[in-house]
Design an enzyme around this catalytic site. Structure first.
Site, PDB file in Angstrom:
ATOM      1  N   ALA A 133      -1.928 -10.576   0.442  1.00 25.72           N
ATOM      2  CA  ALA A 133      -2.566  -9.591  -0.439  1.00 25.72           C
ATOM      3  C   ALA A 133      -3.988  -9.382   0.056  1.00 25.72           C
ATOM      4  CB  ALA A 133      -2.570 -10.076  -1.886  1.00 25.72           C
ATOM      5  N   ALA A 135      -7.615  -7.163  -0.905  1.00 26.16           N
ATOM      6  CA  ALA A 135      -8.368  -6.283  -1.800  1.00 26.16           C
ATOM      7  C   ALA A 135      -9.721  -5.984  -1.165  1.00 26.16           C
ATOM      8  CB  ALA A 135      -8.522  -6.940  -3.165  1.00 26.16           C
ATOM      9  N   ASP A 290     -10.059  -9.102 -16.397  1.00 28.19           N
ATOM     10  CA  ASP A 290      -9.501  -8.208 -15.375  1.00 28.19           C
ATOM     11  C   ASP A 290      -7.986  -8.376 -15.346  1.00 28.19           C
ATOM     12  OD1 ASP A 290      -9.635  -6.294 -13.385  1.00 28.19           O
ATOM     13  OD2 ASP A 290     -10.018  -7.717 -11.773  1.00 28.19           O
TER      14      ASP A 290
END
Length: 510
Positions: A133, A135, A290
């Site tokens: 992943a 970001a 979040d």
């Protein structure tokens, strides 16, 4: 902050908005006054050719923000939760923004780990994957500990990301200052405070030691929550730019086909996500701020798993009580009490009419109860509430905005899992339980006990403090005090001892 380089960056922002045909859309959404429109066009249109060209397949504003880089994507995500600032339509559009960036090479991540932790990756991990992943701030690798074979997630910051974000934040602050200067009416929305809040949130993501501490605290505070799990931290393998914690296996909350394949009841999961968030915010005062789908997984045993602790929220006990009473007032349709809470907390100026404010709140609340469960939207409630509070001169409360924006996201996640979820039905038992424990006779005794314990710490100094105060008062009224006029010390010792005794007694009653 006001240097030429920051002015140049604002020009580049304006040019990018113009080049992607997003400037007009943004100004209209903000309902920008004429001075702001003139300044924005001046900073953009003449330099249009210098702007970054975005993805033509995206809407204009999203294309521009993506073209300008990760800090602007993050800012867009924050603004998507502020319909009071950018308008409901633009807020909805900004929610599409995805915090996904191309990964950086595995070798760079390994070099960062070895430099930061002063270890050899091959000595610590028997397996270390390519990025799983990526970001805007960091990326994650899946690894296996050589010591015990446990699977872990290793989070590594992007190279030079701290410097890049700080450069953009300097320009953000200058832009907020220009807006407040040219449009005084914007000060109620506190543009600089929005940037400060955003800056504070990102700081927690740029220093993984802070995120590690938040993860450990969150794990401790939620340890007794049934159906919820926070992966365990590995402190020896974590530092400023690296963070290691147990691997969480299971589908993300947006992978509904996989959730269905595991046979879980989506109604239970949706209600669990929303109910636990409220529990953490109200009962614990420490919550994940979040909680979008990408940061929530469903474990193979059905537990909700929270990931990514860079943005956490805190509420002091007084604010929690205020917020609980506001929510409970809406649930009970007691709009007069909701209005009173706003006035008691100082959220609405005291010179406003409380009955008129209560009537305006009724306009916010009543439509909710005529809706079906699937149509109830906290986002719609907030949109109306912002309109009402603006009309009554309520200054933006950043701590409530932080909580409310997170609640909107959590509601969206819960609804994506179970579309017919009724927010009020889930919230009611959590809020009622909190109010029962925190507002009432027992809570009053607990507050008095705490106050007495704090005051008792000052008992040895009470005579000195009292004499100083009395001497200062006498000097103002009669000139210097004579020695024989000083109060007797034993009276103050007796008062202090009484407070200490009261503290001990109250502590035994609660």
């Amino acid at each position: 902050m006001r240097g030429p380089h920051n002015i140049w960056r604002l020009i580049r922002v304006g040019a990018t908005l113009e080049r992607n045909n997003a400037m007009g859309e943004m100004l209209d959404a903000l309902n920008a006054p004429v001075p702001i429109r003139i300044a924005a066009r001046t900073l953009g249109w003449p330099f249009k050719w210098l702007g970054y060209k975005g993805d033509p397949n995206l809407p204009p504003l999203l294309s521009a923000l993506n073209a300008m880089g990760p800090a602007y994507v993050k800012l867009g995500q924050i603004l998507s939760t502020r319909p009071d600032v950018v308008g409901a339509d633009l807020a909805h559009q900004l929610k599409i923004l995805q915090d996904r960036m191309p990964p950086f090479p595995r070798d760079v991540a390994i070099a960062t780990i070895e430099k930061e932790l002063d270890v050899k990756v091959d000595d610590v991990f028997s397996e270390f994957s390519e990025p799983v992943a990526a970001a805007s701030i960091a990326q994650v690798h899946r690894a296996r500990l050589r010591e015990d074979g446990r699977e872990v997630a290793v989070k590594v910051l992007r190279p030079s990301i701290e410097r890049k974000f700080q450069r953009d934040f300097d320009a953000f602050y200058l832009g907020a200052t220009i807006i407040e200067t040219l449009a005084p009416g914007s000060r109620r929305l506190r543009p600089r405070a929005v940037i400060e809040h955003f800056h504070g949130s990102v700081k927690g993501e740029l220093d993984l030691r802070l995120e590690s501490a938040s993860a450990a605290e969150y794990e401790t505070s939620t340890a007794e929550d049934e159906g919820f799990w926070v992966p365990k931290m590995h402190w020896k393998l974590s530092d400023r730019r690296v963070m290691t914690l147990d691997w969480a296996e299971g589908p993300s909350c947006n992978e509904l086909d996989q959730i269905d394949a595991l046979g879980f009841d989506r109604k239970i999961l949706g209600e669990r996500v929303l109910g636990l968030f409220l529990k953490h915010a109200l009962h614990d005062g420490f919550f994940h701020a979040d909680m979008h789908q990408g940061n929530l997984k469903i474990g193979l045993n059905g537990d909700v798993i929270a990931l990514d602790y860079g943005i956490m929220g805190r509420l002091d006990e007084y604010t929690r009580r205020v917020y609980a009473e506001i929510i409970f007032g809406f649930i009970k349709k007691d709009y007069r009490r909701v209005a009173e809470v706003h006035f008691e907390a100082g959220y609405v100026p005291a010179d406003r009419d409380i009955d008129e404010f209560a009537s305006a709140l009724r306009v916010v609340g009543e439509p909710i109860f005529g809706m079906s469960a699937g149509d109830i939207s906290m986002g719609r409630v907030l949109s109306y509430l912002f309109e009402v509070t603006e009309r009554f001169g309520m200054e933006t409360r950043m701590e409530l905005i932080h909580l409310q924006r997170t609640m909107v996201v959590v509601e969206g996640v819960s609804r994506s899992i179970y579309p017919d979820i009724n927010m009020w039905d889930v919230a009611r038992p959590v809020v009622e339980d909190y109010i029962k424990k925190s507002i009432g006779p027992r809570a009053l005794l607990r507050d008095l006990s705490r106050t007495a314990r704090i005051l008792s710490h000052f008992t040895p100094r009470l005579p000195e403090i009292a004499e100083s105060l009395l001497a200062a008062q006498a000097a103002r009224q009669f000139g210097p005090q004579e020695p024989e006029q000083k109060p007797r010390r034993w009276l103050w010792f007796l008062a202090g001892a009484g407070m200490a005794a009261l503290s001990i007694w109250l502590g035994t009653q609660i």
